[in-house]
Design an enzyme around this catalytic site. Structure first.
Site, short mmCIF file in Angstrom:
data_model
loop_
_atom_site.label_atom_id
_atom_site.label_comp_id
_atom_site.label_asym_id
_atom_site.label_seq_id
_atom_site.Cartn_x
_atom_site.Cartn_y
_atom_site.Cartn_z
N THR A 95 9.77 1.17 1.90
CA THR A 95 8.72 2.02 1.35
C THR A 95 7.36 1.68 1.93
OG1 THR A 95 7.61 2.71 -0.65
CG2 THR A 95 8.38 0.47 -0.60
N GLU B 280 -1.11 9.94 -4.96
CA GLU B 280 -2.30 10.72 -4.64
C GLU B 280 -2.60 11.76 -5.72
OE1 GLU B 280 -2.22 10.36 0.21
OE2 GLU B 280 -1.28 12.10 -0.72
N ASN C 226 -4.27 16.17 0.50
CA ASN C 226 -3.45 16.35 1.70
C ASN C 226 -3.83 17.57 2.52
OD1 ASN C 226 -1.19 14.21 1.86
ND2 ASN C 226 -1.34 14.69 -0.30
N LYS D 178 0.86 -1.17 0.00
CA LYS D 178 0.00 0.00 0.00
C LYS D 178 0.89 1.23 0.00
CE LYS D 178 -1.15 2.50 2.81
NZ LYS D 178 -0.70 3.91 3.10
#
Length: 407
Positions: free
Chosen positions: A190, A276, A402, A179
């Site tokens: 990571t 994102e 964000n 993920k």
């Protein structure tokens, strides 16, 4: 070696589950469990951020000190980072509750968390989730998918892969799920990635294979330049394939490493391409570098350049951004020897020759940049080494996601 449809349950002896435990208010799955029917040897690499989440500290201890590992319990929604003594005690309790439910020592349970930093884990929900998952652990393809879905945060899709490889006349499987969508800029690991294999291999060689391969896979991806507090990659090997034990470098070790590389490369690209707010996977291939480390540095300089990433989002062949990023990487080369191409399913186009603009049509460049996977290729003409990095474009949605991440 061949890729097969599967996730973490593809190797013999591995089971998984994923449920909604109540951590996320949305009702989405938020806890996952991976379990091996027999004890495993474990290897791991973890974040180099000085600020390490409680699960990272716990897992480092399990990998280094425990004689074996047999399960991984994961929650999403709360990172259990910057939570002090209470956070570590919650992490320990997660391992203990999982061990109790499975009948294994708590020291054999790896723990991972992802989500908002600074919040304490809702332990009532965690305990409930463990109680739900233990009885429904399964080895089917659907069980692996449920687990992969349960570890997602801002990810838009689950990330899984499985590869079959022949080792000593036996078929072994290397598989994984991961993920990661934001806060992606690893160094030695990571985000979260869980790898399983039924190959029979010593702990020393397992760790060697993982540590070596991470340099050219997970360490070569970036979404936003932020190295998380929770970055973890763990690899469990239960030996159930029945191949002759891999104890040193040789043909079988090489084959195992190739399969592991295939899995880790695929997961790296899935994570980078799901950045994102992104609209495309941005791949950077550098050749002609003076040494391997220089090649990695050059590729990462381009893939992490905010200006280059923004240009890719705008479908703008602004090659000056690429050349500029190469130039500030710290690697020495002659700018007048640099050639650059753009490539995608729509074609391949040379845009820079010997450090200046090549004759090309902007419309063709825009067409190439409009695909959902775009590659920039740079030959710096300074040697024989190459490297590849992966990232994504930088979009308006990245800021939106964000700006209200905790809302």
């Amino acid at each position: 070696m061949k890729t097969v449809d599967g996730g973490v349950t593809a190797p013999k002896g591995f089971k998984a589950a994923g449920v909604h435990a109540g951590i996320k208010k949305s009702g989405k799955k938020d806890m996952a469990l991976i379990y091996s029917e027999v004890p495993c040897l474990a290897a791991g690499v973890f974040t180099t951020n000085v600020v390490k989440a409680a699960p990272v500290k716990w897992d480092q201890k399990v990998v280094c000190e425990s004689p074996f590992a047999q399960a991984v319990v994961v929650n999403s929604g709360v990172a259990n980072a910057c939570t002090g003594k209470e956070g570590y005690e919650c992490c320990t309790e997660m391992a203990a509750e999982t061990g109790k439910a499975l009948g294994i020592p708590k020291e054999s349970v790896l723990v991972a968390s992802t989500g908002v930093i600074g919040a304490q884990l809702p332990m009532d929900a965690i305990r409930s989730g463990i109680g739900k998952m233990a009885p429904i652990l399964g080895c089917e393809r659907s069980d692996a998918r449920l687990a992969a879905e349960a570890i997602m945060t801002t990810d838009t899709k689950p990330k899984e892969i499985a590869v079959e490889v022949e080792l000593g006349g036996k078929t072994a499987v290397v598989s994984g799920m991961g993920k990661g969508s934001g806060m992606i800029h690893p160094n030695m690991a990571t985000m979260l990635c869980f790898l399983t294999t039924d190959a029979c291999i010593t702990r020393k060689m397992l760790q060697k294979a993982l540590s070596a391969d991470v340099k050219d896979t997970f360490n070569m991806i970036s979404v936003d330049g932020d190295t998380s507090t929770n970055d973890s990659v763990v690899l469990l090997a239960n030996g159930m394939a029945g191949n002759p034990e891999i104890t040193e470098e040789g043909e079988d070790y090489g084959s195992f490493c190739e399969a592991l590389h295939e899995v880790m490369t695929a997961l790296s690209k899935m994570i980078a391409g799901d950045g994102e707010g992104s609209t495309c996977l941005f791949e950077v291939k550098v050749s002609g570098a003076p040494d391997k480390e220089a090649a990695r540095t050059l590729a990462k300089a381009v893939v992490t350049s905010s200006l280059t990433k923004a240009a890719v989002f705008g479908r703008d062949a602004n090659w000056g951004r690429i050349l500029c990023a190469l130039g500030y990487s710290g690697v020495s080369f002659d700018p007048e020897k640099v050639d650059i191409w753009l490539e995608s399913r729509a074609g391949k186009l040379k845009i820079v020759e010997n450090g200046t603009a090549a004759g090309y049509e902007e419309e063709e460049a825009t067409r190439i940049l409009s695909e959902n996977e775009v590659t920039a290729i740079a030959d710096v003409g300074a040697g024989d080494y190459s490297a590849t990095a992966w990232g994504c474009d930088l979009t308006l949605d990245y800021v939106k996601i964000n700006a209200d991440y905790r809302s």
